[in-house]
Design a protein around this motif. Structure first.
Motif, PDB file in Angstrom:
ATOM      1  N   SER A  11     -50.962 166.420  65.048  1.00 33.53           N
ATOM      2  CA  SER A  11     -52.228 167.229  65.029  1.00 33.53           C
ATOM      3  C   SER A  11     -52.524 167.872  63.946  1.00 33.53           C
ATOM      4  O   SER A  11     -53.419 168.210  63.102  1.00 33.53           O
ATOM      5  CB  SER A  11     -52.496 168.296  66.113  1.00 33.53           C
ATOM      6  OG  SER A  11     -51.449 169.051  66.026  1.00 33.53           O
ATOM      7  N   TRP A  66     -54.360 165.795  61.169  1.00 33.99           N
ATOM      8  CA  TRP A  66     -55.908 165.866  61.618  1.00 33.99           C
ATOM      9  C   TRP A  66     -56.586 167.209  61.151  1.00 33.99           C
ATOM     10  O   TRP A  66     -57.516 167.422  60.654  1.00 33.99           O
ATOM     11  CB  TRP A  66     -55.958 165.508  63.053  1.00 33.99           C
ATOM     12  CG  TRP A  66     -55.607 164.110  63.245  1.00 33.99           C
ATOM     13  CD1 TRP A  66     -54.548 163.730  64.080  1.00 33.99           C
ATOM     14  CD2 TRP A  66     -56.063 162.968  62.479  1.00 33.99           C
ATOM     15  NE1 TRP A  66     -54.703 162.394  64.022  1.00 33.99           N
ATOM     16  CE2 TRP A  66     -55.671 161.931  63.138  1.00 33.99           C
ATOM     17  CE3 TRP A  66     -57.146 162.568  61.603  1.00 33.99           C
ATOM     18  CZ2 TRP A  66     -55.543 160.501  62.690  1.00 33.99           C
ATOM     19  CZ3 TRP A  66     -57.256 161.373  61.253  1.00 33.99           C
ATOM     20  CH2 TRP A  66     -56.637 160.283  61.786  1.00 33.99           C
ATOM     21  N   ASP A  67     -55.531 168.233  61.391  1.00 30.34           N
ATOM     22  CA  ASP A  67     -56.158 169.910  61.058  1.00 30.34           C
ATOM     23  C   ASP A  67     -56.364 169.798  59.519  1.00 30.34           C
ATOM     24  O   ASP A  67     -57.332 170.380  58.992  1.00 30.34           O
ATOM     25  CB  ASP A  67     -55.064 170.747  61.408  1.00 30.34           C
ATOM     26  CG  ASP A  67     -54.881 170.842  62.981  1.00 30.34           C
ATOM     27  OD1 ASP A  67     -55.685 170.265  63.858  1.00 30.34           O
ATOM     28  OD2 ASP A  67     -53.978 171.423  63.725  1.00 30.34           O
ATOM     29  N   ASN A  68     -55.454 169.170  58.715  1.00 31.21           N
ATOM     30  CA  ASN A  68     -55.604 169.270  57.365  1.00 31.21           C
ATOM     31  C   ASN A  68     -56.777 168.424  56.684  1.00 31.21           C
ATOM     32  O   ASN A  68     -57.372 168.640  55.759  1.00 31.21           O
ATOM     33  CB  ASN A  68     -54.270 169.069  56.642  1.00 31.21           C
ATOM     34  CG  ASN A  68     -53.277 170.046  56.505  1.00 31.21           C
ATOM     35  OD1 ASN A  68     -53.721 171.174  56.324  1.00 31.21           O
ATOM     36  ND2 ASN A  68     -52.205 169.884  56.909  1.00 31.21           N
TER      37      ASN A  68
END
Length: 108
Positions: free
Chosen positions: A39, A42-44
């Motif tokens: 995750s 995806w956060d970045n």
């Protein structure tokens, strides 16, 4: 820069390529490693997109104050991309630093 036109909508080819790459990446990563993408990745990606999109406010504050809905149509351009990369890089450094701190505390 080249564009693709669908009726009255025009889309940048670089945006199309980026979306295709983000759709293919999880499949290739899973096939190669056998794991899902963390995750953190995806956060970045989300952080980069938000910084790139909203950097328009920082780069063109007068235009944004005159027409606030312009944020829907415009983005920060190349300057916004660079700002997004800087923020992602700083986020990775801070996350790594916090991870190292937790690891050193856990080993004591």
């Amino acid at each position: 820069m080249s564009y693709i036109t669908f009726g009255s909508m025009t889309i940048s080819t670089s945006l199309v390529v980026m979306v295709i790459a983000l759709m293919v990446l999880p499949v290739v990563y899973t096939l190669v490693t056998g794991r899902t993408i963390p995750s953190f990745f995806w956060d970045n990606i989300f952080l980069y997109f938000v910084i790139w999109k909203f950097s328009y406010i920082v780069i063109h504050p007068k235009l944004f104050l005159e027409m606030p809905m312009s944020i829907v149509y415009f983005h920060g351009g190349d300057t916004g991309k660079i700002l997004g990369l800087i923020f992602v890089f700083l986020n990775i450094l801070m996350s790594r630093h916090l991870w190292m701190q937790r690891r050193s505390i856990g080993s004591e």
